[in-house]
Design a protein around this motif. Structure first.
Motif, PDB file in Angstrom:
ATOM      1  N   LEU A 171       0.814  -1.212   0.000  1.00  0.00           N
ATOM      2  CA  LEU A 171       0.000   0.000   0.000  1.00  0.00           C
ATOM      3  C   LEU A 171       0.853   1.270   0.000  1.00  0.00           C
ATOM      4  N   LEU A 172       2.029   1.213   0.623  1.00  0.00           N
ATOM      5  CA  LEU A 172       2.884   2.402   0.666  1.00  0.00           C
ATOM      6  C   LEU A 172       3.204   2.909  -0.743  1.00  0.00           C
ATOM      7  N   LYS A 173       3.462   1.999  -1.681  1.00  0.00           N
ATOM      8  CA  LYS A 173       3.761   2.406  -3.062  1.00  0.00           C
ATOM      9  C   LYS A 173       2.580   3.103  -3.719  1.00  0.00           C
ATOM     10  N   GLN A 174       1.376   2.841  -3.217  1.00  0.00           N
ATOM     11  CA  GLN A 174       0.183   3.471  -3.783  1.00  0.00           C
ATOM     12  C   GLN A 174      -0.003   4.903  -3.280  1.00  0.00           C
ATOM     13  N   VAL A 175       0.494   5.186  -2.067  1.00  0.00           N
ATOM     14  CA  VAL A 175       0.273   6.509  -1.476  1.00  0.00           C
ATOM     15  C   VAL A 175       1.511   7.398  -1.528  1.00  0.00           C
ATOM     16  N   VAL A 176       2.632   6.843  -1.986  1.00  0.00           N
ATOM     17  CA  VAL A 176       3.842   7.632  -2.237  1.00  0.00           C
ATOM     18  C   VAL A 176       4.375   7.191  -3.590  1.00  0.00           C
ATOM     19  N   GLY A 177       4.539   8.152  -4.479  1.00  0.00           N
ATOM     20  CA  GLY A 177       5.046   7.826  -5.803  1.00  0.00           C
ATOM     21  C   GLY A 177       5.911   8.949  -6.331  1.00  0.00           C
ATOM     22  N   ARG A 178       6.087   8.959  -7.629  1.00  0.00           N
ATOM     23  CA  ARG A 178       6.877  10.014  -8.270  1.00  0.00           C
ATOM     24  C   ARG A 178       6.098  10.551  -9.461  1.00  0.00           C
ATOM     25  N   ASP A 179       6.262  11.861  -9.693  1.00  0.00           N
ATOM     26  CA  ASP A 179       5.616  12.461 -10.856  1.00  0.00           C
ATOM     27  C   ASP A 179       6.521  12.299 -12.077  1.00  0.00           C
ATOM     28  N   GLU A 180       6.104  12.875 -13.199  1.00  0.00           N
ATOM     29  CA  GLU A 180       6.855  12.733 -14.455  1.00  0.00           C
ATOM     30  C   GLU A 180       8.279  13.263 -14.336  1.00  0.00           C
ATOM     31  N   ALA A 181       8.491  14.263 -13.473  1.00  0.00           N
ATOM     32  CA  ALA A 181       9.814  14.861 -13.300  1.00  0.00           C
ATOM     33  C   ALA A 181      10.663  14.115 -12.273  1.00  0.00           C
TER      34      ALA A 181
ATOM     35  N   ASN B  84       9.888  13.811  -9.050  1.00  0.00           N
ATOM     36  CA  ASN B  84       9.685  14.332  -7.695  1.00  0.00           C
ATOM     37  C   ASN B  84       8.777  13.411  -6.891  1.00  0.00           C
ATOM     38  N   ILE B  85       9.041  13.299  -5.588  1.00  0.00           N
ATOM     39  CA  ILE B  85       8.210  12.475  -4.718  1.00  0.00           C
ATOM     40  C   ILE B  85       6.833  13.122  -4.567  1.00  0.00           C
ATOM     41  N   VAL B  86       5.798  12.301  -4.681  1.00  0.00           N
ATOM     42  CA  VAL B  86       4.418  12.744  -4.514  1.00  0.00           C
ATOM     43  C   VAL B  86       3.821  11.961  -3.339  1.00  0.00           C
ATOM     44  N   ARG B  87       3.421  12.695  -2.313  1.00  0.00           N
ATOM     45  CA  ARG B  87       2.801  12.080  -1.134  1.00  0.00           C
ATOM     46  C   ARG B  87       1.299  12.314  -1.213  1.00  0.00           C
ATOM     47  N   LYS B  88       0.517  11.215  -1.117  1.00  0.00           N
ATOM     48  CA  LYS B  88      -0.932  11.322  -1.285  1.00  0.00           C
ATOM     49  C   LYS B  88      -1.712  10.905  -0.042  1.00  0.00           C
ATOM     50  N   ALA B  89      -1.032  10.654   1.086  1.00  0.00           N
ATOM     51  CA  ALA B  89      -1.695  10.089   2.274  1.00  0.00           C
ATOM     52  C   ALA B  89      -2.262  11.152   3.203  1.00  0.00           C
TER      53      ALA B  89
ATOM     54  N   HIS C 220       1.183  31.663  -2.793  1.00  0.00           N
ATOM     55  CA  HIS C 220       0.918  30.405  -2.094  1.00  0.00           C
ATOM     56  C   HIS C 220       2.172  29.560  -2.024  1.00  0.00           C
ATOM     57  N   ARG C 221       2.360  28.910  -0.880  1.00  0.00           N
ATOM     58  CA  ARG C 221       3.486  27.976  -0.705  1.00  0.00           C
ATOM     59  C   ARG C 221       2.947  26.549  -0.806  1.00  0.00           C
ATOM     60  N   PRO C 222       3.519  25.729  -1.673  1.00  0.00           N
ATOM     61  CA  PRO C 222       3.045  24.342  -1.777  1.00  0.00           C
ATOM     62  C   PRO C 222       3.338  23.568  -0.484  1.00  0.00           C
ATOM     63  N   LEU C 223       2.525  22.554  -0.234  1.00  0.00           N
ATOM     64  CA  LEU C 223       2.705  21.728   0.955  1.00  0.00           C
ATOM     65  C   LEU C 223       3.987  20.912   0.858  1.00  0.00           C
ATOM     66  N   GLU C 224       4.651  20.795   1.992  1.00  0.00           N
ATOM     67  CA  GLU C 224       5.810  19.918   2.136  1.00  0.00           C
ATOM     68  C   GLU C 224       5.508  18.977   3.294  1.00  0.00           C
ATOM     69  N   ARG C 225       6.283  17.916   3.430  1.00  0.00           N
ATOM     70  CA  ARG C 225       6.031  16.974   4.522  1.00  0.00           C
ATOM     71  C   ARG C 225       6.319  17.633   5.868  1.00  0.00           C
ATOM     72  N   VAL C 226       5.482  17.294   6.830  1.00  0.00           N
ATOM     73  CA  VAL C 226       5.695  17.781   8.198  1.00  0.00           C
ATOM     74  C   VAL C 226       5.717  16.612   9.166  1.00  0.00           C
TER      75      VAL C 226
END
Length: 180
Positions: free
Chosen positions: A130-140, A142-147, A174-180
């Motif tokens: 499931l982790l691979k489903q909620v964390v991935g990479r975009d076309e560039a 970059n890490i994409v977190r979806k959880a 606007h500042r994009p979200l980063e992990r906290v």
């Protein structure tokens, strides 16, 4: 851009999942009343180990119900509260919100968005892969977190399934979200 509360969840002990409740009460500056992650300082175990005096930017965890359908297409079954969120939403692209967005929930509660949840290996303990489903990479690449996203409580109040969520964006830029 309004949304709806689908479910609310809390737990007074450390566990990955959180049972659904009829309602939760948000306490200004603290989080969800009775939830193990409520408090002025950080409560997440790995962060406490690093520095227990850090401010708690993860008082309330929100997750979009739309993610459940997305991971369902890959064969995973996820229901509200299963991934540890406090508020399951519908109709808002939570991940696209900028830092500082205010979410007015129900009659009185207001949370301020602080950042993205950084999913950990416990997700694979819940359902392998499931982790691979909620964390991935975009076309560039970059890490994409979806959880889901994390927030702090600015104004307390009771939150129930069916409550409306109103989005108030902060001033630009606007500042994009980063992990906290």
């Amino acid at each position: 851009m309004d949304g709806t509360v689908v479910a609310v969840s809390s737990n007074d002990v450390y566990s990955f999942t959180k049972p659904n409740r009829d309602s939760i009460r948000l306490l200004a500056g603290l989080g969800v009343e009775g939830d193990v992650h409520a408090g002025v300082t950080v409560k997440h175990r790995s962060r406490v180990a690093q520095d227990p005096t850090q401010p708690n930017l993860r008082q309330v965890h929100l997750m979009h119900e739309e993610l459940f359908a997305e991971v369902g297409e890959a064969g995973f079954e996820v229901v509200p509260g299963a991934l540890g969120e406090n508020i399951t939403t519908h109709g808002i692209d939570l991940i696209a919100l900028p830092v500082g967005t205010l979410l007015r929930i129900g009659e009185a509660a207001v949370v301020e968005v602080t950042g993205l949840r950084n999913p950990c290996l416990q997700i694979d303990n819940h359902q392998d892969g499931l982790l691979k489903q909620v964390v991935g990479r975009d076309e560039a690449g970059n890490i994409v977190r979806k959880a889901g996203i994390m927030s702090v409580v600015r104004e307390g109040g009771t939150v129930r399934p069916g409550d409306t969520i109103t989005v108030e964006l902060p001033a630009e830029p606007h500042r994009p979200l980063e992990r906290v």
